[in-house]
Scaffold this motif. Sequence first.
Motif, short mmCIF file in Angstrom:
data_model
loop_
_atom_site.label_atom_id
_atom_site.label_comp_id
_atom_site.label_asym_id
_atom_site.label_seq_id
_atom_site.Cartn_x
_atom_site.Cartn_y
_atom_site.Cartn_z
N GLY A 63 -5.56 -2.48 0.33
CA GLY A 63 -4.32 -2.43 -0.44
C GLY A 63 -4.51 -1.69 -1.73
O GLY A 63 -5.58 -1.13 -1.99
N ARG A 64 -3.48 -1.70 -2.56
CA ARG A 64 -3.55 -1.02 -3.84
C ARG A 64 -3.33 -1.96 -5.02
O ARG A 64 -3.44 -1.56 -6.18
CB ARG A 64 -2.52 0.13 -3.90
CG ARG A 64 -2.91 1.30 -3.02
CD ARG A 64 -4.22 1.92 -3.47
NE ARG A 64 -4.79 2.81 -2.51
CZ ARG A 64 -4.58 4.13 -2.51
NH1 ARG A 64 -3.79 4.66 -3.41
NH2 ARG A 64 -5.15 4.89 -1.61
N THR A 65 -3.00 -3.23 -4.73
CA THR A 65 -2.84 -4.21 -5.79
C THR A 65 -3.79 -5.37 -5.55
O THR A 65 -4.06 -5.75 -4.41
CB THR A 65 -1.40 -4.73 -5.87
OG1 THR A 65 -1.03 -5.30 -4.61
CG2 THR A 65 -0.43 -3.62 -6.23
N PHE A 66 -4.29 -5.92 -6.61
CA PHE A 66 -5.30 -6.96 -6.56
C PHE A 66 -4.62 -8.31 -6.43
O PHE A 66 -3.89 -8.73 -7.31
CB PHE A 66 -6.11 -6.88 -7.86
CG PHE A 66 -7.36 -7.71 -7.89
CD1 PHE A 66 -7.45 -8.84 -8.68
CD2 PHE A 66 -8.46 -7.33 -7.13
CE1 PHE A 66 -8.60 -9.59 -8.71
CE2 PHE A 66 -9.63 -8.08 -7.16
CZ PHE A 66 -9.70 -9.20 -7.95
N GLY A 67 -4.84 -9.00 -5.30
CA GLY A 67 -4.18 -10.28 -5.15
C GLY A 67 -4.53 -10.95 -3.84
O GLY A 67 -5.27 -10.40 -3.01
N ARG A 68 -3.94 -12.11 -3.60
CA ARG A 68 -4.30 -12.92 -2.46
C ARG A 68 -3.20 -12.99 -1.40
O ARG A 68 -3.32 -13.76 -0.43
CB ARG A 68 -4.67 -14.33 -2.91
CG ARG A 68 -3.57 -15.05 -3.65
CD ARG A 68 -4.00 -16.47 -4.04
NE ARG A 68 -4.94 -16.47 -5.14
CZ ARG A 68 -6.13 -17.06 -5.07
NH1 ARG A 68 -6.52 -17.64 -3.97
NH2 ARG A 68 -6.93 -17.06 -6.12
N GLN A 72 0.46 -7.78 0.23
CA GLN A 72 -0.06 -6.80 -0.72
C GLN A 72 -0.97 -5.77 -0.04
O GLN A 72 -1.34 -4.79 -0.67
CB GLN A 72 -0.85 -7.50 -1.83
CG GLN A 72 0.01 -8.36 -2.75
CD GLN A 72 -0.82 -9.06 -3.81
OE1 GLN A 72 -1.27 -10.18 -3.59
NE2 GLN A 72 -1.03 -8.39 -4.92
N TYR A 73 -1.28 -5.97 1.23
CA TYR A 73 -2.24 -5.12 1.91
C TYR A 73 -1.54 -4.35 3.03
O TYR A 73 -0.78 -4.92 3.81
CB TYR A 73 -3.40 -5.96 2.43
CG TYR A 73 -4.14 -6.61 1.27
CD1 TYR A 73 -3.76 -7.86 0.78
CD2 TYR A 73 -5.18 -5.93 0.63
CE1 TYR A 73 -4.39 -8.41 -0.31
CE2 TYR A 73 -5.81 -6.49 -0.46
CZ TYR A 73 -5.41 -7.72 -0.93
OH TYR A 73 -6.03 -8.27 -2.02
N PHE A 74 -1.84 -3.05 3.11
CA PHE A 74 -1.14 -2.20 4.06
C PHE A 74 -1.98 -1.82 5.27
O PHE A 74 -1.46 -1.33 6.26
CB PHE A 74 -0.65 -0.91 3.36
CG PHE A 74 -1.74 -0.15 2.66
CD1 PHE A 74 -1.84 -0.19 1.28
CD2 PHE A 74 -2.66 0.61 3.36
CE1 PHE A 74 -2.85 0.50 0.61
CE2 PHE A 74 -3.67 1.31 2.72
CZ PHE A 74 -3.77 1.26 1.33
N GLY A 75 -3.28 -2.01 5.17
CA GLY A 75 -4.15 -1.65 6.29
C GLY A 75 -4.96 -2.85 6.72
O GLY A 75 -5.51 -3.57 5.87
N TRP A 76 -5.06 -3.03 8.02
CA TRP A 76 -5.76 -4.21 8.56
C TRP A 76 -6.69 -3.80 9.69
O TRP A 76 -6.37 -2.91 10.49
CB TRP A 76 -4.75 -5.22 9.10
CG TRP A 76 -3.93 -5.84 8.02
CD1 TRP A 76 -2.81 -5.32 7.43
CD2 TRP A 76 -4.17 -7.10 7.37
NE1 TRP A 76 -2.34 -6.17 6.45
CE2 TRP A 76 -3.16 -7.27 6.40
CE3 TRP A 76 -5.14 -8.09 7.52
CZ2 TRP A 76 -3.09 -8.39 5.58
CZ3 TRP A 76 -5.06 -9.21 6.70
CH2 TRP A 76 -4.06 -9.35 5.74
N GLY A 77 -7.82 -4.48 9.75
CA GLY A 77 -8.70 -4.30 10.88
C GLY A 77 -8.24 -5.15 12.06
O GLY A 77 -7.29 -5.91 11.96
N GLN A 78 -8.98 -5.03 13.15
CA GLN A 78 -8.61 -5.75 14.36
C GLN A 78 -9.14 -7.19 14.36
O GLN A 78 -8.75 -8.00 15.19
CB GLN A 78 -9.12 -5.01 15.60
CG GLN A 78 -10.59 -5.24 15.94
CD GLN A 78 -11.56 -4.58 14.96
OE1 GLN A 78 -11.17 -3.76 14.12
NE2 GLN A 78 -12.83 -4.95 15.05
N GLY A 79 -10.04 -7.46 13.44
CA GLY A 79 -10.61 -8.81 13.33
C GLY A 79 -11.92 -8.96 14.07
O GLY A 79 -12.19 -8.27 15.05
#
Length: 120
Positions: free
Chosen positions: A97-102, A106-113
């Motif tokens: 993401g581009r902002t610091f938070g929980r 707030q996050y735009f990219g995710w892995g498959q896990g």
Amino acid sequence: QLVESGGGLVQSGDSVTLSCVATSGDFSSDVMAWFRRTPGQELEFVATISASGRLRLPTESMKSRFTISRDNTKNTVYLRMDSLKLEDTAVYYCAAGRTFGRLPEQYFGWGQGTQVTVIS
């Protein structure tokens, strides 16, 4: 694209380090985070780290056992988990993401896990 690795079957009390490699994007500018999901549960925040690595925000209940770090020369973020417990069993996801938070939004990219299963 984010690719996690390092999960598997581990004994209670053991340690494991998860890795997440960014194969595209501007990794050194991204805030990175780890989340986890257990069956039937919502996504749970684990920890986040700023783009430079100087700021870290762990989850209070996990901060004594889990450590997030990153190596911008390798486009990789890590999650070291010590003293694993049965309740740490989950699919662990890294996110960019581009902002610091929980918050997940707030996050735009995710892995498959990557699945971590802790056994006694």
